[in-house]
Design a protein around this motif. Structure first.
Motif, PDB file in Angstrom:
ATOM      1  N   ASN A  48       0.838  -1.194   0.000  1.00  0.00           N
ATOM      2  CA  ASN A  48       0.000   0.000   0.000  1.00  0.00           C
ATOM      3  C   ASN A  48       0.883   1.257   0.000  1.00  0.00           C
ATOM      4  O   ASN A  48       0.529   2.263  -0.609  1.00  0.00           O
ATOM      5  N   PRO A  68      -3.465  -2.378   5.021  1.00  0.00           N
ATOM      6  CA  PRO A  68      -2.206  -1.646   4.864  1.00  0.00           C
ATOM      7  C   PRO A  68      -1.299  -1.740   6.076  1.00  0.00           C
ATOM      8  O   PRO A  68      -1.760  -1.770   7.212  1.00  0.00           O
ATOM      9  N   LEU A 106      -6.206   0.566  -0.584  1.00  0.00           N
ATOM     10  CA  LEU A 106      -5.208   0.153   0.383  1.00  0.00           C
ATOM     11  C   LEU A 106      -5.753  -1.074   1.120  1.00  0.00           C
ATOM     12  O   LEU A 106      -6.729  -0.977   1.864  1.00  0.00           O
TER      13      LEU A 106
END
Length: 387
Positions: free
Chosen positions: A211, A244, A241
């Motif tokens: 991410n 993440p 994301l």
């Protein structure tokens, strides 16, 4: 429950709970610490089937953009050469993997089959391809093959971190690498291979450590667009994301800033350029006090969803960590989920850009409500909660 106070990093300060709660909390955090590190070092990967890539892909340094067709058929993107799996006017989705500890010796790379990571026995690129998308992966796996996650993390940002830009081959031997960061290398690959793109819909997905690469790449693209050296068509419209990860503490190679702090700065700027951000958290591996920075203030900048993959038990944190990828990819096959008791849509890969933008700019996060005990996303519903 731990009460957090916000510091510069967004997550590093804490207020003390009462003694009983504190002891319980510490036991749980210790368990998560053990689980997190032991399982993360035991290959938190979704491996490709043996033989998907030739041995030379792992014996020699190989990175960059690969385009995929159905059933894990692929062709590496080469500037100026036609590619059977890429059309320059199609909507495009590109996935970026994270940490790859030990993967090169095993000759494994992530693809769109995720059964080995607890996902379905399906080609998760199929629905995207059928909908007319180019489907790609940006690989940096040999750089990301480090025993310590922070050594791989540094390579996203700088070529002069703790391990510089060394890369690993299939014999397990490390060699000196290029004089550019992995972020710069992937940006060069993206720029060269997308130069002819005439479409207007690019989506970037980044999992775990990836991410950060997705955010860094998008920032570099945006800067090049602003400088007039890159077409605005190449700026991603949407960035996802997926569970993440950001390591804790300031980094000397990042001007003594936290990576989560810099990511927040980048995302804040990119949002003003029209980039839409969504985030999905699926495990505790990435955000315990000992393992990673939860970066809650960044999550508040996104259309943020807490997935609850309760079909895995509490010890299966790696499986939960990986579920964010295949759940998101698979969700494109189904209608967008709803917010429980309403007709309003929650976030998923099939939710429209405009709706994700509305959720991103709202005041609520979404929490898995219905469908948390089944892997298939078709029965998912979510409830709203305060961010």
């Amino acid at each position: 429950m731990l009460n957090k106070t916000i510091t510069k990093s967004g997550t590093s300060g804490y207020t003390a709970p009462d003694a009983g709660a504190k002891n319980t909390l510490l036991r749980r955090l210790f368990l998560l610490l053990v689980l997190g590190f032991s399982q993360l070092t035991a290959l938190p990967l979704a491996q490709a089937a043996t033989g998907v890539f030739p041995d030379s892909t792992f014996q020699n340094l190989d990175y960059g953009l690969y385009w995929f067709g159905y059933d894990d058929n692929w062709q590496k993107a080469v500037p100026g050469q036609s590619n059977a799996y890429f059309a320059n006017n199609k909507p495009t989705v590109i996935y970026i993997h994270g940490w790859q500890n030990g993967s090169t010796v095993l000759k494994n790379r992530e693809t769109f089959y995720r059964k080995d990571a607890g996902g379905p026995d399906l080609d998760l690129a199929h629905a995207w391809l059928a909908a007319g998308y180019n489907v790609g992966i940006l690989y940096w796996n040999q750089f990301a093959d480090e025993g310590e996650v922070k050594d791989a993390e540094a390579k996203i940002w700088t070529a002069t971190g703790p391990r510089a830009m060394r890369w690993r081959n299939s014999s397990g031997v490390y060699s000196s690498g290029p004089g550019k960061s992995a972020g710069d290398l992937l940006f060069d690959q993206y720029k060269a291979n997308m130069a002819s793109y005439t479409g207007s819909n690019i989506r970037i997905l980044g999992h775990s450590l990836g991410n950060q690469m997705a955010i860094v790449l998008t920032k570099k693209i945006s800067d090049a667009v602003s400088a007039g050296t890159l077409s605005s068509r190449l700026l991603p419209k949407r960035v996802a994301l997926l569970d993440p990860f950001y390591s804790n503490y300031a980094k000397s190679w990042l001007s003594n800033r936290w990576v989560g702090e810099v990511c927040r700065t980048y995302v804040s700027e990119l949002k003003t350029k029209g980039v839409i951000f969504e985030a999905y958290r699926s495990s505790s591996v990435t955000n315990t006090v000992f393992v990673g920075d939860a970066n809650n203030n960044l999550m508040k900048m996104t259309a943020f969803t807490e997935l609850k993959p309760w079909y895995f038990n509490s010890a299966q944190q790696v499986e939960k960590h990986n579920s964010a990828v295949w759940h998101y990819l698979w969700s494109f096959s189904f209608n967008p989920p709803l917010i429980t008791g309403t007709t309003r849509q929650a976030a998923s890969a099939s939710t429209s850009d405009s709706r994700i933008s509305t959720l991103m700019n709202g005041t609520k996060k979404l929490v898995h409500d219905q469908g948390a005990y089944t892997k298939e996303p078709s029965d998912d519903n979510f409830k709203e909660a305060n961010r």
